[in-house]
Design a protein around this motif. Structure first.
Motif, PDB file in Angstrom:
ATOM      1  N   LEU A 194       0.653  -0.987  -0.215  1.00  0.00           N
ATOM      2  CA  LEU A 194       0.092   0.084   0.056  1.00  0.00           C
ATOM      3  C   LEU A 194       0.705   1.602  -0.146  1.00  0.00           C
ATOM      4  O   LEU A 194       0.401   2.173  -0.652  1.00  0.00           O
ATOM      5  CB  LEU A 194      -1.273   0.187   1.428  1.00  0.00           C
ATOM      6  N   VAL A 195       2.199   1.505   0.837  1.00  0.00           N
ATOM      7  CA  VAL A 195       2.979   2.475   0.931  1.00  0.00           C
ATOM      8  C   VAL A 195       3.795   2.185  -0.470  1.00  0.00           C
ATOM      9  O   VAL A 195       3.109   3.617  -0.931  1.00  0.00           O
ATOM     10  CB  VAL A 195       4.010   2.471   2.042  1.00  0.00           C
ATOM     11  N   LYS A 196       3.696   1.741  -1.313  1.00  0.00           N
ATOM     12  CA  LYS A 196       4.247   1.575  -2.388  1.00  0.00           C
ATOM     13  C   LYS A 196       3.928   2.436  -3.419  1.00  0.00           C
ATOM     14  O   LYS A 196       4.089   3.147  -4.123  1.00  0.00           O
ATOM     15  CB  LYS A 196       5.365   0.241  -3.067  1.00  0.00           C
ATOM     16  N   LEU A 197       2.308   1.926  -3.750  1.00  0.00           N
ATOM     17  CA  LEU A 197       1.392   2.558  -3.891  1.00  0.00           C
ATOM     18  C   LEU A 197       1.042   4.022  -4.243  1.00  0.00           C
ATOM     19  O   LEU A 197       1.301   4.559  -5.134  1.00  0.00           O
ATOM     20  CB  LEU A 197      -0.298   2.281  -4.470  1.00  0.00           C
ATOM     21  N   ILE A 198       0.865   4.459  -2.887  1.00  0.00           N
ATOM     22  CA  ILE A 198       0.179   5.445  -2.458  1.00  0.00           C
ATOM     23  C   ILE A 198       1.899   7.242  -2.567  1.00  0.00           C
ATOM     24  O   ILE A 198       1.870   7.802  -3.649  1.00  0.00           O
ATOM     25  CB  ILE A 198       0.043   5.593  -1.062  1.00  0.00           C
ATOM     26  N   GLU A 199       2.911   6.087  -2.681  1.00  0.00           N
ATOM     27  CA  GLU A 199       4.677   6.865  -2.885  1.00  0.00           C
ATOM     28  C   GLU A 199       3.717   7.276  -4.480  1.00  0.00           C
ATOM     29  O   GLU A 199       4.485   8.234  -4.587  1.00  0.00           O
ATOM     30  CB  GLU A 199       5.221   5.850  -1.869  1.00  0.00           C
ATOM     31  N   GLN A 200       3.893   6.408  -5.141  1.00  0.00           N
ATOM     32  CA  GLN A 200       3.561   5.881  -6.508  1.00  0.00           C
ATOM     33  C   GLN A 200       3.157   7.917  -7.153  1.00  0.00           C
ATOM     34  O   GLN A 200       3.368   8.164  -7.846  1.00  0.00           O
ATOM     35  CB  GLN A 200       3.086   4.781  -7.385  1.00  0.00           C
ATOM     36  N   LYS A 201       2.266   7.744  -7.198  1.00  0.00           N
ATOM     37  CA  LYS A 201       0.734   8.273  -7.113  1.00  0.00           C
ATOM     38  C   LYS A 201       1.131   9.725  -5.896  1.00  0.00           C
ATOM     39  O   LYS A 201       0.446  10.849  -7.040  1.00  0.00           O
ATOM     40  CB  LYS A 201      -0.347   8.057  -6.452  1.00  0.00           C
ATOM     41  N   ARG A 202       1.953  10.232  -4.915  1.00  0.00           N
ATOM     42  CA  ARG A 202       1.932  11.618  -4.736  1.00  0.00           C
ATOM     43  C   ARG A 202       2.535  12.153  -5.648  1.00  0.00           C
ATOM     44  O   ARG A 202       3.122  13.325  -5.378  1.00  0.00           O
ATOM     45  CB  ARG A 202       1.753  10.885  -2.914  1.00  0.00           C
ATOM     46  N   LYS A 203       3.312  11.350  -6.366  1.00  0.00           N
ATOM     47  CA  LYS A 203       4.759  11.820  -7.000  1.00  0.00           C
ATOM     48  C   LYS A 203       3.980  12.803  -8.376  1.00  0.00           C
ATOM     49  O   LYS A 203       4.031  13.632  -8.759  1.00  0.00           O
ATOM     50  CB  LYS A 203       5.497  11.461  -7.752  1.00  0.00           C
ATOM     51  N   LYS A 204       2.818  11.924  -8.067  1.00  0.00           N
ATOM     52  CA  LYS A 204       1.703  12.700  -9.945  1.00  0.00           C
ATOM     53  C   LYS A 204       1.096  13.814  -9.136  1.00  0.00           C
ATOM     54  O   LYS A 204      -0.240  13.980 -10.104  1.00  0.00           O
ATOM     55  CB  LYS A 204       0.946  11.429 -10.676  1.00  0.00           C
ATOM     56  N   GLY A 205       1.361  14.205  -8.115  1.00  0.00           N
ATOM     57  CA  GLY A 205       0.165  15.607  -7.882  1.00  0.00           C
ATOM     58  C   GLY A 205      -0.843  14.956  -7.087  1.00  0.00           C
ATOM     59  O   GLY A 205      -1.883  15.968  -6.971  1.00  0.00           O
TER      60      GLY A 205
END
Length: 585
Positions: free
Chosen positions: A338-349
């Motif tokens: 979950l953390v990996k997925l959410i970290e990826q998405k935050r980088k896209k704004g």
């Protein structure tokens, strides 16, 4: 012959009556058997079994708030209708009216405790000579305070690890000055005596984010990600969730847009992107939600982020708002995934706000972690007033980030300070070298947010019972203090990035040793000290010194100040309640 005929007819009637009796008994049994895959609120073990049921994954069900409350009072829940969810992003639901109502406390059942909290290893005192730097990320979460309130209002002291002192302190607003020039926040510092140890001093650091009126907020692209699994089938979960989101919808404007994704045994879109002024359409979609099924939280998060990304508003507020009791057990479920997925998405704004609901199943540690990694915030909603605070009164802070990756680093002057301890922020600590590392994630500051940090320090020459850690003298390092003649107690450095930036900016504030008596300290100082003292007593902290409920109560009453919303008055009530509960236990 007539006698034989009458006997034959009588035996036939008896047989028919026997069949009718059997049918009457069998019909409820068949209904119960048919509903045996549905969530029964008071039996968590049965709820766990249901989540493993294939039938449950394909047929989540729910009921109105009225029927939920009535059935809880009858000790049994019998869902009225079945509504299948599809993996397709175009899930439709048959409209059903659900009246708005508050949830009476007596309707909330007792459940087996499956709540989860991360262990807290409290910050210890450090010797300045060997550890002159203290580095941490800010934290604007408030969930720990409202969760604590829930326990106390139920006549219980909260679990020790449920008490994160920084979240108790940051639940309250403080009277800090508005930021000047082009900076998104101001910084305030103050020094006085530590109430629980008068030979020590307390350093108060306050940050005030720029306030913004609702009409001045940029357009929002919001995706409501709502947990409608079987574990949400309690009156203080899904019905309260609906009440909370009604409040938020009423604050939306024409330029805002809302999508709704739900997850249970599967994840689906129940409302495609809809302008914020089409409130009836949005509210109808919320009203039609019903609980049932297992918890495909990972699939829901993926779908919600996809919707947010597909409808991204440049220079707008793009955010997923997750409302759940935190239980993810189907699909992507491990914290690491979950953390990996959410970290990826935050980088896209696309940022994340997490709202926790309910009792007995609250996965607090998981929700706090994903909120921190999603450049967002985590709040716990225990009643309608808290929903109003988070989603109406503080909507700017909840929805709009004005500074990201905010870090604080304090350097202590060894000529003035021999030891220090940061109060709280245990899970926000950073390595000293990470302060200048712009790739390291840190905390986010919302519009109008206040953030407060407290350091308990031991001045040079002060008598103390604290045994500071020490190491053998170093052969190749200079032991002479180059700052002997400086009046500075410490230097506060702060780094932050613009919401869409990748390079941090540095701010530096020296703090001169101008301590005042506790009686002369500001209300900001006294009240934050009262909250910290309260938290340390509840945690039975080894660093609480002479802290007590009475001391916290006195400080809070002295510094209540202007309290238009009644939040500080409520703290005073909670301290009194905690003292009464503690005396009983």
């Amino acid at each position: 012959m007539n006698k034989l005929l009458r006997l034959f007819l009588l035996s036939g009637m008896v047989a028919i009556l026997a069949q009718l009796t059997t049918a009457c008994h069998n019909q409820p049994s068949a209904q119960l058997e048919e509903s045996s895959n549905l969530p029964v609120a008071k039996d968590v073990e049965r709820d766990q079994r249901q989540r493993q049921s294939p039938a449950m994954e394909s047929a989540p069900v729910g009921r109105s708030a009225d029927s939920v409350n009535q059935n809880f009072n009858n000790k049994v829940l019998r869902p009225r209708a079945s509504m299948p969810l599809s993996h397709s992003p175009n899930v439709s639901f048959k409209p059903k009216s659900v009246p708005s109502r508050s949830i009476p406390e007596q309707a909330i059942p007792e459940v087996s405790n499956r709540e989860n909290y991360s262990p807290i290893d409290e910050n210890a005192f450090k010797r300045v000579k060997h550890n002159p730097l203290s580095t941490f990320a800010i934290d604007v979460d408030t969930a720990s305070y409202s969760n604590l309130r829930r326990f106390l209002n139920n006549g219980q002291l909260p679990p020790t690890d449920a008490i994160r002192i920084e979240e108790l302190i940051n639940y309250f607003n403080y009277d800090y000055p508005e930021p000047e020039s082009d900076r998104p926040f101001s910084i305030t510092t103050e020094i006085s005596q530590a109430p629980w140890n008068p030979t020590h001093q307390l350093v108060h650091i306050g940050i005030q984010g720029e306030k913004m009126a609702i009409e001045d907020l940029p357009p929002s692209n919001l995706v409501f990600l709502l947990d409608v699994s079987g574990s949400m089938n309690y009156p203080n979960k899904l019905p309260l969730l609906k009440d909370a989101f009604r409040m938020l919808v009423n604050e939306l404007r024409e330029e805002d847009q809302v999508s709704i994704v739900v997850y249970a045994g599967a994840a689906g879109v129940v409302l495609p992107p809809t302008p914020g002024n089409e409130k009836d359409k949005i509210l109808t979609a919320i009203e039609n939600l019903n609980a049932g099924g297992s918890t495909a939280g990972g699939a829901g998060i993926k779908l919600a982020y996809k919707l947010a990304q597909d409808n991204f508003i440049k220079s707008g507020n793009n955010r997923v708002i997750l409302a759940t009791d935190g239980d993810f057990n189907v699909g992507v479920s491990s914290d690491t995934e979950l953390v990996k997925l959410i970290e990826q998405k935050r980088k896209k704004g696309v940022f994340l706000t997490v709202l926790g609901f309910g009792t007995g199943n609250l996965q607090d540690s998981k929700m706090e972690k994903i909120a921190n990694k999603g450049n967002g915030n985590y709040a716990y909603i225990d009643n309608e007033l808290e929903a109003k605070k988070v989603l109406v009164n503080e909507i700017g802070a909840t929805l709009l980030t004005i500074a990201k990756d905010v870090k604080i680093q304090v350097e202590f002057n060894p000529a003035k300070v021999q030891g220090y301890r940061l109060i709280g922020y245990e899970n926000r600590r950073l390595k000293d070298e990470e302060f200048n590392d712009d790739t390291k994630d840190a905390g986010e500051l919302g519009a109008g947010h206040t953030v407060t940090a407290l350091y308990e320090i031991i001045p040079v020459g002060a008598k103390t019972k604290v045994k500071l850690p020490d190491i053998d003298p170093l052969k190749y390092q200079s032991n002479a203090a180059s700052t002997t003649n400086s009046k500075e107690l410490m230097q506060v450095k702060l780094r932050y990035k613009e919401p869409d930036g990748n390079t941090s900016q540095l701010l530096t504030y020296p703090l001169v040793d101008k301590a005042v008596k506790l009686d002369d300290a500001s209300d900001n100082f006294k009240f934050s000290a009262a909250v910290a003292s309260f938290g340390m007593v509840l945690r039975d902290s080894p660093y609480k010194g002479k802290a007590s409920f009475d001391q916290a109560l006195q400080l809070a009453k002295e510094s209540e100040g202007v309290d238009l919303e009644g939040y500080r008055a409520e703290l005073i009530d909670l301290v009194e309640s905690a003292e009464e509960i503690g005396d009983r236990e």
